[in-house]
Design a protein around this motif. Structure first.
Motif, PDB file in Angstrom:
ATOM      1  N   ALA A  52      -7.187   0.055   1.083  1.00 48.71           N
ATOM      2  CA  ALA A  52      -6.791   1.340   0.509  1.00 48.71           C
ATOM      3  C   ALA A  52      -7.041   2.423   1.545  1.00 48.71           C
ATOM      4  O   ALA A  52      -8.183   2.658   1.952  1.00 48.71           O
ATOM      5  CB  ALA A  52      -7.577   1.622  -0.764  1.00 48.71           C
ATOM      6  N   ILE A  53      -5.978   3.066   1.984  1.00 51.36           N
ATOM      7  CA  ILE A  53      -6.058   4.012   3.097  1.00 51.36           C
ATOM      8  C   ILE A  53      -5.597   5.391   2.631  1.00 51.36           C
ATOM      9  O   ILE A  53      -4.468   5.559   2.163  1.00 51.36           O
ATOM     10  CB  ILE A  53      -5.181   3.547   4.275  1.00 51.36           C
ATOM     11  N   SER A  54      -6.457   6.374   2.745  1.00 50.90           N
ATOM     12  CA  SER A  54      -6.128   7.734   2.337  1.00 50.90           C
ATOM     13  C   SER A  54      -5.166   8.368   3.337  1.00 50.90           C
ATOM     14  O   SER A  54      -5.393   8.322   4.549  1.00 50.90           O
ATOM     15  CB  SER A  54      -7.406   8.577   2.236  1.00 50.90           C
ATOM     16  N   SER A  55      -4.069   8.937   2.831  1.00 44.46           N
ATOM     17  CA  SER A  55      -3.063   9.563   3.688  1.00 44.46           C
ATOM     18  C   SER A  55      -2.666  10.921   3.133  1.00 44.46           C
ATOM     19  O   SER A  55      -2.772  11.164   1.929  1.00 44.46           O
ATOM     20  CB  SER A  55      -1.811   8.675   3.779  1.00 44.46           C
ATOM     21  N   ASN A  56      -2.201  11.777   4.015  1.00 47.11           N
ATOM     22  CA  ASN A  56      -1.764  13.119   3.614  1.00 47.11           C
ATOM     23  C   ASN A  56      -0.240  13.166   3.596  1.00 47.11           C
ATOM     24  O   ASN A  56       0.391  13.442   4.612  1.00 47.11           O
ATOM     25  CB  ASN A  56      -2.336  14.165   4.579  1.00 47.11           C
ATOM     26  N   PHE A  57       0.351  12.915   2.443  1.00 49.29           N
ATOM     27  CA  PHE A  57       1.805  12.906   2.342  1.00 49.29           C
ATOM     28  C   PHE A  57       2.394  14.315   2.280  1.00 49.29           C
ATOM     29  O   PHE A  57       3.603  14.468   2.315  1.00 49.29           O
ATOM     30  CB  PHE A  57       2.240  12.086   1.121  1.00 49.29           C
ATOM     31  N   ARG A  58       1.531  15.326   2.186  1.00 51.96           N
ATOM     32  CA  ARG A  58       2.047  16.704   2.263  1.00 51.96           C
ATOM     33  C   ARG A  58       2.381  17.066   3.696  1.00 51.96           C
ATOM     34  O   ARG A  58       2.999  18.090   3.961  1.00 51.96           O
ATOM     35  CB  ARG A  58       1.019  17.680   1.676  1.00 51.96           C
ATOM     36  N   ASN A  59       1.960  16.215   4.626  1.00 51.29           N
ATOM     37  CA  ASN A  59       2.339  16.344   6.031  1.00 51.29           C
ATOM     38  C   ASN A  59       3.121  15.084   6.402  1.00 51.29           C
ATOM     39  O   ASN A  59       2.570  14.152   6.997  1.00 51.29           O
ATOM     40  CB  ASN A  59       1.088  16.489   6.903  1.00 51.29           C
ATOM     41  N   PRO A  60       4.415  15.045   6.039  1.00 52.72           N
ATOM     42  CA  PRO A  60       5.209  13.820   6.224  1.00 52.72           C
ATOM     43  C   PRO A  60       5.193  13.265   7.644  1.00 52.72           C
ATOM     44  O   PRO A  60       5.033  12.051   7.811  1.00 52.72           O
ATOM     45  CB  PRO A  60       6.623  14.246   5.789  1.00 52.72           C
ATOM     46  N   PRO A  61       5.358  14.086   8.690  1.00 50.43           N
ATOM     47  CA  PRO A  61       5.337  13.515  10.052  1.00 50.43           C
ATOM     48  C   PRO A  61       4.041  12.766  10.353  1.00 50.43           C
ATOM     49  O   PRO A  61       4.057  11.701  10.980  1.00 50.43           O
ATOM     50  CB  PRO A  61       5.501  14.743  10.957  1.00 50.43           C
ATOM     51  N   GLU A  62       2.918  13.322   9.895  1.00 55.68           N
ATOM     52  CA  GLU A  62       1.630  12.681  10.144  1.00 55.68           C
ATOM     53  C   GLU A  62       1.528  11.360   9.371  1.00 55.68           C
ATOM     54  O   GLU A  62       1.067  10.349   9.909  1.00 55.68           O
ATOM     55  CB  GLU A  62       0.505  13.619   9.702  1.00 55.68           C
ATOM     56  N   ALA A  63       1.974  11.357   8.100  1.00 62.58           N
ATOM     57  CA  ALA A  63       1.917  10.140   7.282  1.00 62.58           C
ATOM     58  C   ALA A  63       2.834   9.061   7.849  1.00 62.58           C
ATOM     59  O   ALA A  63       2.463   7.878   7.915  1.00 62.58           O
ATOM     60  CB  ALA A  63       2.304  10.463   5.842  1.00 62.58           C
ATOM     61  N   ILE A  64       4.028   9.459   8.256  1.00 63.86           N
ATOM     62  CA  ILE A  64       4.985   8.504   8.830  1.00 63.86           C
ATOM     63  C   ILE A  64       4.413   7.876  10.095  1.00 63.86           C
ATOM     64  O   ILE A  64       4.496   6.667  10.304  1.00 63.86           O
ATOM     65  CB  ILE A  64       6.322   9.204   9.127  1.00 63.86           C
ATOM     66  N   LYS A  65       3.794   8.712  10.938  1.00 58.90           N
ATOM     67  CA  LYS A  65       3.214   8.216  12.186  1.00 58.90           C
ATOM     68  C   LYS A  65       2.103   7.209  11.898  1.00 58.90           C
ATOM     69  O   LYS A  65       2.006   6.164  12.546  1.00 58.90           O
ATOM     70  CB  LYS A  65       2.666   9.392  12.989  1.00 58.90           C
ATOM     71  N   GLU A  66       1.264   7.512  10.906  1.00 60.08           N
ATOM     72  CA  GLU A  66       0.146   6.634  10.565  1.00 60.08           C
ATOM     73  C   GLU A  66       0.649   5.278  10.044  1.00 60.08           C
ATOM     74  O   GLU A  66       0.165   4.216  10.451  1.00 60.08           O
ATOM     75  CB  GLU A  66      -0.719   7.306   9.494  1.00 60.08           C
ATOM     76  N   ILE A  67       1.645   5.316   9.154  1.00 59.45           N
ATOM     77  CA  ILE A  67       2.164   4.074   8.573  1.00 59.45           C
ATOM     78  C   ILE A  67       2.897   3.259   9.633  1.00 59.45           C
ATOM     79  O   ILE A  67       2.724   2.033   9.717  1.00 59.45           O
ATOM     80  CB  ILE A  67       3.091   4.396   7.379  1.00 59.45           C
ATOM     81  N   ASN A  68       3.697   3.924  10.445  1.00 62.30           N
ATOM     82  CA  ASN A  68       4.413   3.204  11.503  1.00 62.30           C
ATOM     83  C   ASN A  68       3.458   2.568  12.500  1.00 62.30           C
ATOM     84  O   ASN A  68       3.723   1.479  13.028  1.00 62.30           O
ATOM     85  CB  ASN A  68       5.383   4.137  12.220  1.00 62.30           C
ATOM     86  N   LYS A  69       2.348   3.247  12.775  1.00 63.26           N
ATOM     87  CA  LYS A  69       1.352   2.693  13.698  1.00 63.26           C
ATOM     88  C   LYS A  69       0.740   1.424  13.120  1.00 63.26           C
ATOM     89  O   LYS A  69       0.543   0.423  13.828  1.00 63.26           O
ATOM     90  CB  LYS A  69       0.257   3.727  13.985  1.00 63.26           C
ATOM     91  N   TYR A  70       0.423   1.457  11.835  1.00 65.02           N
ATOM     92  CA  TYR A  70      -0.126   0.279  11.162  1.00 65.02           C
ATOM     93  C   TYR A  70       0.866  -0.878  11.235  1.00 65.02           C
ATOM     94  O   TYR A  70       0.507  -2.016  11.562  1.00 65.02           O
ATOM     95  CB  TYR A  70      -0.427   0.635   9.704  1.00 65.02           C
ATOM     96  N   ILE A  71       2.132  -0.585  10.934  1.00 67.41           N
ATOM     97  CA  ILE A  71       3.179  -1.610  10.947  1.00 67.41           C
ATOM     98  C   ILE A  71       3.357  -2.182  12.351  1.00 67.41           C
ATOM     99  O   ILE A  71       3.448  -3.392  12.542  1.00 67.41           O
ATOM    100  CB  ILE A  71       4.506  -1.020  10.429  1.00 67.41           C
ATOM    101  N   GLU A  72       3.377  -1.307  13.339  1.00 74.52           N
ATOM    102  CA  GLU A  72       3.556  -1.760  14.719  1.00 74.52           C
ATOM    103  C   GLU A  72       2.403  -2.672  15.147  1.00 74.52           C
ATOM    104  O   GLU A  72       2.612  -3.688  15.822  1.00 74.52           O
ATOM    105  CB  GLU A  72       3.650  -0.549  15.650  1.00 74.52           C
ATOM    106  N   THR A  73       1.189  -2.311  14.745  1.00 75.73           N
ATOM    107  CA  THR A  73       0.022  -3.131  15.092  1.00 75.73           C
ATOM    108  C   THR A  73       0.116  -4.505  14.446  1.00 75.73           C
ATOM    109  O   THR A  73      -0.111  -5.532  15.095  1.00 75.73           O
ATOM    110  CB  THR A  73      -1.274  -2.435  14.641  1.00 75.73           C
ATOM    111  N   LYS A  74       0.466  -4.524  13.153  1.00 75.45           N
ATOM    112  CA  LYS A  74       0.527  -5.785  12.422  1.00 75.45           C
ATOM    113  C   LYS A  74       1.670  -6.684  12.904  1.00 75.45           C
ATOM    114  O   LYS A  74       1.599  -7.905  12.761  1.00 75.45           O
ATOM    115  CB  LYS A  74       0.680  -5.518  10.916  1.00 75.45           C
TER     116      LYS A  74
END
Length: 427
Positions: A169-191
């Motif tokens: 369970a990872i806390s994210s700030n979806f009110r800042n879409p660019p930041e949330a997108i970057k965080e999720i994409n980074k996780y996906i790229e790593t996996k």
């Protein structure tokens, strides 16, 4: 006005080079899965939850394949039925009423044969078995919830997804879409070890949660192909068109079966470890007939009828990628309420009504001399008794064929596909 639960299904590629690297709290998650698996005895009977779950998961795999086939046309198909069923079963922990009934039906769960608790216990055991660090194949499966700080999950839902599905369970700030997108994409790229980059391009403004479900497999053939025998060859797309491919060759003993009723050959090519692959080569003009007959009973019959025999095998090298709109496919399978304002996901969060706005699935696969997936189909020829040693048949996978990767410890269909054009990189 219902808030939006953005549901993202992700499957990473096969035969990906690279060392496993942990991120966020995944190392703790991995350790928890490993320690939980040690609490279970090695010998498990037919009443074990994951054993009872296997027929339902197989039914879903073939049902979903046939739904994809209706839309794919003459394109390659490749997906992970286990990844999709795991993600949506995990979501069902928070579903209620008709939304839950539709999910159960769509996922092929028969509650007269398996209880709801057993379904989740079955997936829990599957995750433990797949993530066993002592396996000879590299196989990892996991889940993560990216949760907006405004969304408060119900404690029961959070405990269940953590306990049964080992979800981070990872806390994210979806009110800042660019930041949330970057965080999720980074996780996906790593996996995905860099195989899937920048998957998310945008987020719905109302998004409050994103779920990522991944599975990673890297296997080596028990008997690899010799790359010195790989040659340029023709792969026939149809009666008039062909493409050039790198064709691998091998001459060894394989488990084979000729299905005279369906007019196809089936060959098993095992990996080192407890995973195997089946490749199915329909006779010319019989692909639809074989696809229509894809059921768990059909595959079970093939497995029981195998005979070990030497063959000459030609199999193309290929690397393909496929993407699917799971929301659209599920709606056509009768799972509709989940994506509308009538969705009942009241078991997920406090004071927030949710629906699923999007569900995507992406899969990649590489087949090469060393491993990943491949299979061959061969013919058993009947000859007069005066010729007791017929020459090995030469089976050429130079026309469209089907493929499956099966985990023997769970009887789970990890991956499934149809290769109609090995030269096409992405569909």
């Amino acid at each position: 006005m219902k808030s939006v639960l953005y549901w993202c299904l992700l499957l990473l590629g096969l035969h990906i080079q690279g060392r496993y690297s942990s991120s966020l709290n995944d190392e703790q998650q991995k350790q928890k899965i490993h320690h939980s698996s040690e609490d279970h005895p090695q010998a498990e009977g037919e009443n074990s939850a994951h054993v009872k779950l296997a027929p339902s998961n197989a039914d879903f795999a073939f049902k979903f394949y046939k739904q994809i086939r209706e839309e794919a046309g003459n394109k390659n198909i490749f997906f992970s039925p286990l990844s999709i069923s795991t993600a949506f079963t995990m979501l069902s922990l928070g579903a209620r009423a008709n939304t839950l009934r539709q999910l159960h039906k769509g996922l092929a769960f028969n509650l007269t044969e398996i209880e709801k608790q057993e379904i989740h216990e079955g997936f829990q055991r599957i995750l433990q078995l797949l993530n066993d660090p002592h396996r000879e194949v590299q196989l990892n499966m996991g889940n993560a919830l990216f949760i907006d700080e405004r969304l408060k999950l119900l404690q029961k839902f959070l405990e269940d997804v953590t306990n049964f599905y080992y979800s981070s369970a990872i806390s994210s700030n979806f009110r800042n879409p660019p930041e949330a997108i970057k965080e999720i994409n980074k996780y996906i790229e790593t996996k995905t070890h860099g195989k899937i980059v920048d998957l998310l391009e945008s987020l719905d403004p109302d998004t409050v949660m994103v779920l990522v479900s991944y599975i990673f497999f890297k296997g080596y053939w028990e008997n690899p192909f010799n790359n010195l025998n790989t040659r340029d060859s023709d792969f026939f797309l149809d009666a008039k068109n062909s493409v050039k491919v790198k064709m691998m060759h091998q001459s060894k003993n394989f488990n084979i079966h000729r299905d005279e009723e369906l007019s196809c050959w089936v060959v098993e090519i095992p990996y080192k470890g407890n995973v195997t692959s089946l490749f199915v080569l329909p006779d010319e003009g019989t692909m639809k007939q074989v696809e229509d007959a894809l059921l768990k009973e059909t595959v079970s019959k093939w497995l029981q009828a195998f005979e070990k025999r030497k063959i000459y095998l030609d199999l193309p090298k290929f690397s393909i990628s496929s993407s699917y709109d799971v929301k659209s496919l599920f709606q056509k399978m009768g799972v509709t309420e989940l994506f509308t304002n009538q969705a009942d996901l009241s078991g997920v969060a406090e004071e927030t009504l949710l629906k699923v706005s999007k569900a995507i699935h992406k899969a990649t696969v590489d087949v090469s001399e060393n491993g990943t997936e491949a299979a061959a189909v061969t013919m058993i020829e009947l000859v007069p008794l005066i010729a007791p040693f017929p020459p090995p048949p030469h089976i050429r996978f130079n026309r469209p064929f089907l493929m499956m990767i099966i985990d023997k410890s769970t009887d789970g269909v990890l991956f499934m596909g149809k290769i109609v054009n090995p030269a096409a990189k992405e569909d």
